[in-house]
Each structure stands twice: as structure tokens, then as C-alpha cells.
Design a protein around this motif. Structure first.
Motif, PDB file in Angstrom:
ATOM      1  N   GLY A  72       5.071  -3.362  37.482  1.00 17.89           N
ATOM      2  CA  GLY A  72       3.928  -3.419  36.747  1.00 17.89           C
ATOM      3  C   GLY A  72       4.025  -4.283  35.322  1.00 17.89           C
TER       4      GLY A  72
ATOM      5  N   SER B  38       5.136  -4.709  42.436  1.00 20.38           N
ATOM      6  CA  SER B  38       4.000  -3.438  42.171  1.00 20.38           C
ATOM      7  C   SER B  38       2.829  -3.661  41.801  1.00 20.38           C
ATOM      8  CB  SER B  38       4.716  -2.189  41.791  1.00 20.38           C
ATOM      9  OG  SER B  38       4.917  -2.631  40.343  1.00 20.38           O
TER      10      SER B  38
ATOM     11  N   THR C  30      -2.378   1.165  38.890  1.00 23.78           N
ATOM     12  CA  THR C  30      -2.059   2.515  39.523  1.00 23.78           C
ATOM     13  C   THR C  30      -2.785   3.552  38.732  1.00 23.78           C
ATOM     14  OG1 THR C  30      -0.134   1.528  40.442  1.00 23.78           O
ATOM     15  CG2 THR C  30      -0.560   3.848  40.990  1.00 23.78           C
TER      16      THR C  30
ATOM     17  N   GLU D  19       5.861   5.065  41.380  1.00 23.18           N
ATOM     18  CA  GLU D  19       6.981   4.434  41.030  1.00 23.18           C
ATOM     19  C   GLU D  19       7.883   3.966  42.318  1.00 23.18           C
ATOM     20  OE1 GLU D  19       7.026   3.207  38.116  1.00 23.18           O
ATOM     21  OE2 GLU D  19       5.307   4.583  37.500  1.00 23.18           O
TER      22      GLU D  19
END
Ligand code: ASP
Ligand code: MG
Length: 425
Positions: free
Chosen positions: A8, A37, A43, A203
Motif C-alpha cells: 500500500g 496490494s 483496506t 497483510e
């Protein structure tokens, strides 16, 4: 073939996404499977959408989702310089799917809905990055990893079905490399045989990359981070940390398991099993040496490795009728932990007491206590820290435990683990 993973932080700004492109372009002779990601803190934002939806606060959930949508559309427009691009149709489809979920009344458990909503971050980020790269001449194919990674339905911590996933990697991913050198896939997500989306644990993109590396028999995996490489302790928690140029799989799997944040603990096994080296490199300066993790790294030169896991609880489970807690009862106790999906970080036994240190998750602990209550008296101590030090030196331990009360200690020649309480503030 090389596998890259970008997290990220490397997608947080337009400049950083462009920097990721430059890194990829500096490997013109390689086939690259690139796992990405969600952008920045997406997230976490999606977790709030899922929580509000499940608490029947649908309007708040919809508003939060709308904010995420606007941010992503803006990022996409800034990167592409236009809104006239098929990408925007693709993004719209992802949001429409999520809105459908929000429109349903929840009839299944929270973890299921979490997984239907939270994996959206990776779909958005990969679609945007892939479209931008293609426009910038970094020719690539985008895959929906949910068509490739088959898992069980253990939502929020799904387990890979390796056989089917291998088949799908061979059938659906390998052929893409006949036409392009770069394939972009989402980390963190997969799907069940019922086509339900799953996530692989927070993660989890490092692990996704390792699954690809294993199944593609990659030459190496590289995790690109905003730090120089692996250090002997978390620089956010400790001063004077030391860079580690090389380290063995066995050391890293222990550090990650006991709470080091740098790499997801599940990442090491798929790489170790095929002896694929793992590089940790800095995307801000790709020429920094970073760290290599491999089988026969020389561990003799390692500094003490320090890992601190916060927010721990020490639970003592004592038999009410004074019967010994030996193998049979311990196996009953473990079964209950397994059933409640609680991971035990450290254990200690006495005649009628079993003590263990676990992460503080109040909902799970409540269920655990209910299940154990009949046969056992339970006491627990919250707000603790679990300190793990490998290759320790005595002076160092004194420094690390200063001002703290040690409630439990385990020591071998090589490793010390301490459960500690902070002084009252
Ligand atoms: N985006 C997911 C998370 O933040 C997965 C990952 O970053 O690896 O947990
Ligand atoms: Mg992330």
C-alpha cells in the motif's frame, strides 16, 4: 521469472505509482509477476464499510464506500489524464458489486461479508495500475486472482488449495507470458469453489506473492517496501537498529511469527520449500542493497533480533477439582483454542495450571472463557507485551526490560521470551 510485491505505501501517491513503474522498467529482460496490494490505507477504510454494514448502519457504509470510490476515480484520472478510458467502466463494475452486497440483509456471519467487501481494495489498485502502465508503455496483462487462487471457506484467513491453484496458475497465468512480460495480480484475495471472495489475512499480499513464486518456480521474490530492508528490530519502537544484509529463512519465520511486522509469517514456507530467495528492497531507492533471505545465509554475524508484540493477554487455566493438567486435558484445552481460532503465542505448564499468552481479542476471549468455564478456573492479565529476542546478550535484556515487570520468562541458549507488564501510567 521474478515475482515482485508492492504494498500500500508504494501506491500512496501518484509519484510513488510512477516510481513503481520506473522500477519495473529497470528489469526489461525479465518476466515479472507483479502482486499489488490496496492503495495506502484503503483496506482499513473498507474494514469500516464492512463493520458499518454488519451493524445495520447501511447509510454510513454506503457513504464510506462512496468516499473510497471518489478517491480511486480521482487517482485514476490523475494518472491517465482522462476519464475517457475503459478502466472507468471496470472500476464502476467493482463498485456496483460492492453496492449490491450493501443492499443485501446480512444473513451470514461477519467474516463472510468482510471478505466480500474488503478485497475490493486490491481489485481497484491493480486495475488502475495496470491501465496506467499500459498507457505508459509498460505492457502488461491484468488477472483477477480470484480465478486463480482457490481456497477453503475459512473467511478472513482462507487456506490455499495448492493442487487446484497450481492447475489454474498453469492454465490461466502461464499462457499470458507468451504475449507480455508483465502480469499484474492482486495480493490478499482468492475465492472458494462457490465463487465467494475470500481474504488471506491482513497483510497477506506477501504470502500471495510467495504462492505465485512457488507455483511459477520463480528465480526470486522481491518485496518492495518504504524501508531499506530488514532490520534487527522495528525502528518505530527501538532506537539504533541495525540493517541485516542477509539472513536465513528460519530466522525470519520465527521473527515474523512472533510479531515482526516486516513480512507476513506465511510468506517463508512456499519460498523455503522451493529454495527461492526473498529480497526485501526499498522502492524509494532501488540501488540500496536491502536484505536477502535464503537457506544458507550466514547466521553467525547476526545481531540480536528483537521483536515486541503488544496488546497481549496472559491467561491462566486452573483445574477446579485439582486434577493434574497433563496430556489429555492439555489436548482438550488446545482443541478449544483451535475451535475458537485463537493462536497461542507462548505456553507454560504447572501441575494444575496451564498458562498461555495470546493476542488480545475481547470477543474471542469471551467465547474461550465460556467454553473453559465449567472445568477450569480462569484468570487473566491484560495490557502486556511479549518480547522475543534471538541471539540475545544479557546487558541488552536488562535494557529492554527496564521499568517493566516480567510475568513469565522462557530462555534457551539462543532465544529469550518474556511476557512483561508496563508500569502504571
Ligand atoms: N491490503 C491488505 C492489507 O492491508 C493486504 C496487504 O496489504 O498485504 O492488509
Ligand atoms: Mg496493505
Amino acid at each position: 521469472m521474478k515475482v515482485f510485491k508492492f504494498g500500500g505505501a508504494s501506491l500512496e501517491t501518484i509519484e510513488r505509482i510512477q516510481q513503481v513503474g520506473k522500477i519495473i522498467q529497470s528489469f526489461p529482460d525479465d518476466k515479472l509477476l507483479v502482486v499489488i496490494s490496496a492503495m495506502g490505507k484503503t483496506t482499513n477504510e473498507l474494514e469500516k464499510v464492512a463493520q458499518n454494514y454488519f451493524m445495520r448502519k447501511r447509510e454510513i457504509a454506503a457513504q464510506l464506500l462512496y468516499n473510497i470510490e471518489q478517491q480511486h476515480i480521482q487517482t485514476a484520472e490523475n494518472l491517465l489524464g482522462t476519464r475517457e478510458h475503459p478502466l472507468f467502466v471496470q472500476l464502476q463494475q467493482f463498485f456496483t458489486e460492492a453496492e449490491w452486497t450493501l443492499g443485501e440483509k446480512p444473513t451470514r456471519n461477519y467474516d463472510y461479508y468482510y471478505d466480500q467487501l474488503v478485497g475490493l481494495g486490491e481489485l481497484l489498485s491493480t486495475a488502475i495500475v495496470s491501465a496506467y502502465f499500459n498507457q505508459a508503455g509498460i505492457v502488461n496483462s491484468w488477472v483477477d486472482v480470484r480465478d486463480v487462487f482457490r481456497t477453503d471457506d475459512n473467511f478472513r484467513d482462507a487456506n490455499i488449495n495448492w493442487e487446484i491453484t497450481e492447475l489454474q496458475v498453469n492454465q490461466k497465468v502461464m499462457p499470458l507470458f507468451n504475449a507480455v512480460n508483465i502480469v499484474i495480480a492482486q495480493g490478499f484475495i482468492g475465492s472458494t469453489d462457490q465463487n465467494e471472495s475470500v481474504t488471506l489475512g491482513r497483510e497477506g499480499s506477501d504470502f500471495s506473492a510467495a504462492v505465485f513464486a512457488n507455483l511459477l518456480n520463480a528465480d526470486s521474490q522481491t518485496i518492495w517496501k518504504d524501508v531499506e530492508g530488514l532490520k534487527n528490530a522495528d525502528p518505530k519502537l527501538f532506537a539504533d537498529t541495525i540493517n541485516i544484509p542477509e539472513i536465513a529463512y528460519g530466522e525470519v519465520i520465527e521473527m515474523a511469527y512472533y510479531g515482526a511486522q516486516v513480512i507476513h509469517p506465511k510468506t517463508i514456507k512456499p519460498l523455503q520449500n522451493k529454495q527461492i530467495p526473498l529480497y526485501v528492497k526499498c522502492f524509494l531507492d532501488k540501488d540500496l542493497p536491502g536484505t536477502v533471505i535464503r537457506q544458507d545465509a550466514d547466521n553467525r554475524k547476526l545481531p540480536p533480533l528483537i521483536v515486541l508484540k503488544k496488546n497481549q493477554v496472559l491467561i491462566s487455566i486452573t483445574s477446579r477439582d485439582f486434577s493434574f493438567i497433563t496430556e489429555d486435558r492439555i489436548s482438550d484445552i488446545y482443541e478449544i483454542f483451535h475451535d475458537k481460532k485463537i493462536k497461542i503465542n507462548l505456553t507454560q505448564n504447572a501441575a494444575i495450571t496451564f498458562s498461555c499468552c495470546i493476542d488480545n481479542n475481547p470477543e474471542k476471549i469471551e467465547l474461550l472463557i465460556k467454553a473453559l468455564h465449567e472445568g477450569f478456573k480462569i484468570s487473566y492479565n491484560e495490557g502486556l507485551e511479549l518480547l522475543t529476542v534471538r541471539h540475545y546478550k544479557n546487558g541488552l535484556l536488562e535494557e529492554l526490560t527496564k521499568g517493566r515487570k516480567v510475568l513469565l520468562e522462557q530462555r534457551s541458549d539462543n532465544t529469550v521470551q518474556l511476557v512483561m507488564k508496563l508500569p502504571p501510567q
